[in-house]
Write a protein that holds these residues in place. Structure first.
Motif, PDB file in Angstrom:
ATOM      1  N   UNK A  20      29.033   3.957  21.849  1.00 17.90           N
ATOM      2  CA  UNK A  20      28.082   4.058  22.925  1.00 17.90           C
ATOM      3  C   UNK A  20      26.703   2.909  22.318  1.00 17.90           C
ATOM      4  N   UNK A  21      27.043   1.936  21.218  1.00 20.37           N
ATOM      5  CA  UNK A  21      26.619   0.719  21.465  1.00 20.37           C
ATOM      6  C   UNK A  21      27.085  -0.030  21.931  1.00 20.37           C
ATOM      7  N   UNK A 147      23.125  16.270  10.776  1.00 24.86           N
ATOM      8  CA  UNK A 147      21.670  16.177  11.471  1.00 24.86           C
ATOM      9  C   UNK A 147      21.338  15.045  12.450  1.00 24.86           C
ATOM     10  N   UNK A 148      21.333  13.835  10.459  1.00 26.04           N
ATOM     11  CA  UNK A 148      20.134  12.513  11.117  1.00 26.04           C
ATOM     12  C   UNK A 148      21.351  12.083  12.055  1.00 26.04           C
ATOM     13  N   UNK A 149      22.480  11.431  12.029  1.00 24.45           N
ATOM     14  CA  UNK A 149      23.337  10.837  12.530  1.00 24.45           C
ATOM     15  C   UNK A 149      23.467  11.501  13.544  1.00 24.45           C
ATOM     16  N   UNK A 150      23.752  12.399  13.954  1.00 21.75           N
ATOM     17  CA  UNK A 150      23.295  13.223  15.618  1.00 21.75           C
ATOM     18  C   UNK A 150      22.378  13.019  16.190  1.00 21.75           C
ATOM     19  N   UNK A 151      20.710  13.548  15.948  1.00 27.54           N
ATOM     20  CA  UNK A 151      20.062  13.150  16.232  1.00 27.54           C
ATOM     21  C   UNK A 151      20.172  11.319  17.130  1.00 27.54           C
ATOM     22  N   UNK A 152      20.403  10.856  16.298  1.00 25.18           N
ATOM     23  CA  UNK A 152      20.563   9.299  17.025  1.00 25.18           C
ATOM     24  C   UNK A 152      21.354   8.652  17.940  1.00 25.18           C
ATOM     25  N   UNK A 153      22.675   9.870  17.856  1.00 27.18           N
ATOM     26  CA  UNK A 153      23.532   9.575  19.217  1.00 27.18           C
ATOM     27  C   UNK A 153      22.563  10.107  20.170  1.00 27.18           C
ATOM     28  N   UNK A 154      22.024  10.648  19.864  1.00 31.47           N
ATOM     29  CA  UNK A 154      21.618  11.909  21.530  1.00 31.47           C
ATOM     30  C   UNK A 154      20.522  10.853  21.430  1.00 31.47           C
ATOM     31  N   UNK A 155      18.918  10.460  20.590  1.00 30.79           N
ATOM     32  CA  UNK A 155      18.203   8.776  21.138  1.00 30.79           C
ATOM     33  C   UNK A 155      18.392   8.301  21.486  1.00 30.79           C
ATOM     34  N   UNK A 156      20.105   7.565  21.034  1.00 28.49           N
ATOM     35  CA  UNK A 156      20.759   6.262  21.802  1.00 28.49           C
ATOM     36  C   UNK A 156      20.965   6.617  23.468  1.00 28.49           C
ATOM     37  N   UNK A 157      21.483   8.078  23.331  1.00 32.45           N
ATOM     38  CA  UNK A 157      21.635   8.071  24.722  1.00 32.45           C
ATOM     39  C   UNK A 157      20.859   8.663  25.695  1.00 32.45           C
ATOM     40  N   UNK A 158      19.602   9.101  25.147  1.00 33.87           N
ATOM     41  CA  UNK A 158      18.532   9.058  26.351  1.00 33.87           C
ATOM     42  C   UNK A 158      17.563   7.984  26.358  1.00 33.87           C
ATOM     43  N   UNK A 159      18.128   6.621  25.667  1.00 32.26           N
ATOM     44  CA  UNK A 159      17.822   5.096  26.221  1.00 32.26           C
ATOM     45  C   UNK A 159      18.992   4.899  27.593  1.00 32.26           C
ATOM     46  N   UNK A 160      20.047   4.795  27.348  1.00 27.60           N
ATOM     47  CA  UNK A 160      21.278   4.779  28.297  1.00 27.60           C
ATOM     48  C   UNK A 160      20.757   5.919  29.308  1.00 27.60           C
ATOM     49  N   UNK A 161      20.608   6.763  28.758  1.00 25.51           N
ATOM     50  CA  UNK A 161      20.084   7.229  30.384  1.00 25.51           C
ATOM     51  C   UNK A 161      19.029   6.771  31.062  1.00 25.51           C
TER      52      UNK A 161
END
Length: 335
Positions: A20-21, A147-161
């Motif tokens: 994603x990065x 849970x920690x990493x999945x939450x970070x991926x979701x935050x990164x996805x929100x940034x992408x959006x």
């Protein structure tokens, strides 16, 4: 096997985080994302359990504030051959529970006030034994870091959006997909993280049910608890879990609304299937007992439960294995 599974899970999530990065910021973005993910893994190993408990406003209890509950967990931990974990109570009306901690020596079990009000003593013992089974299997490390990493991926996805919608042509300078690609990342990345979570969660729950039944010695205690929890989680929403769905897989019952079926996007097995397996296990133990070989065939972790009640008192040998169906007055274990 649990160590291999944990490593594969973390590797998959880290790779997804890096991919994603890269899509957001090219090669430089991938390197930054991988470094960030590596640092997050180290941080999550040491701190994710405390973070989760703080997020849920969990309060630690002891022999003075919740003597029955703590005594029960102590006896079950002894049956399981585990160190005594910390015990927490969460002020939440939805009946549920989870375990956390990087290893058995630093583990914690938590139950909501809704669970303690809904279930009887035997059923609470079955639920706590299930959570201790997660600790015994070292699933708690997998769950907390996931849970920690999945939450970070979701935050990164929100940034992408956000970048895809408002970044315009500038986003094309950092990734090969442009604005539309950024929006696709925002949609697909959280789904990928969810699939990685689900890759082990269903088998993990079945294993914890089986081992938990062995720890408390009575599969039907847990089966009865799961039946009540299945109704309770659908009747009472858990807004804290809804706001942070990345932790849903840590609970004994899925705390999210609309997740009652055993489909592709469910983090938990179908509750009816779990109950059926426990009932089958109970039937097997009964059949062994009727043939005169039950005491020898029953797991060692199950035998002490017939000698000592899960709440610290003595338990008659003739006590039925099925939970009592008639309501009875009892002291709330958190009082």
């Amino acid at each position: 096997m649990n160590y291999v599974r944990t490593g594969l899970l973390l590797a998959g999530l880290t790779a997804l985080f890096g991919a994603v990065g890269m899509m957001i910021g090219g090669q430089q973005g991938m390197i930054i994302a991988l470094l960030f993910a590596g640092a997050m893994n180290v941080f999550a190993y040491w701190n994710s359990d405390a973070m989760l408990l703080r997020m849920r406003s969990a309060k630690q209890v002891d022999d003075r504030t919740a003597p029955e509950l703590v005594s029960m967990v102590r006896d079950l931990a002894r049956n399981a051959g585990l160190p005594m974990p910390k015990v927490y109570v969460i002020e939440n009306p939805q009946p549920n529970a989870f375990a956390t901690g990087r290893n058995p020596a630093n583990a914690a079990v938590a139950a909501t006030t809704g669970l303690l009000k809904l279930l009887d003593r035997n059923e609470i013992a079955g639920v706590m034994a299930h959570e201790l089974a997660h600790v015994k299997n070292r699933d708690t490390l997998t769950m907390t870091i996931t849970a920690t990493i999945a939450g970070a991926i979701s935050a990164l996805a929100n940034f992408a959006m956000f970048a895809g919608m408002f970044g315009g042509n500038r986003s094309e300078n950092n990734n090969p997909l442009g604005g539309i690609g950024m929006i696709l990342i925002a949609i697909l990345a959280p789904m990928g993280a969810m699939i990685v979570q689900m890759a082990i969660s269903r088998t993990r729950e079945y294993d914890a049910d089986r081992i938990g039944a062995e720890i408390c010695g009575h599969p039907l205690w847990l089966a009865s608890a799961l039946a009540k929890l299945d109704k309770g989680v659908h009747a009472i929403p858990n807004m804290e879990a809804e706001r942070n769905p990345a932790t849903a897989h840590m609970y004994i019952a899925n705390p999210l609304s609309g997740k009652g079926v055993d489909n592709l996007f469910s983090t938990h097995p179908n509750m009816a299937n779990r109950i059926a397996k426990l009932q089958e296990m109970a039937s097997g133990l009964t059949g062994q007992g009727s043939g005169g070989h039950g005491a020898a065939a029953r797991p060692a972790s199950a035998r002490p439960a017939s000698q000592k009640g899960p709440w610290g008192g003595s338990q008659p040998a003739s006590r039925p294995t099925q939970p009592a169906t008639k309501p009875r007055r009892r002291t709330r274990p958190w009082n």
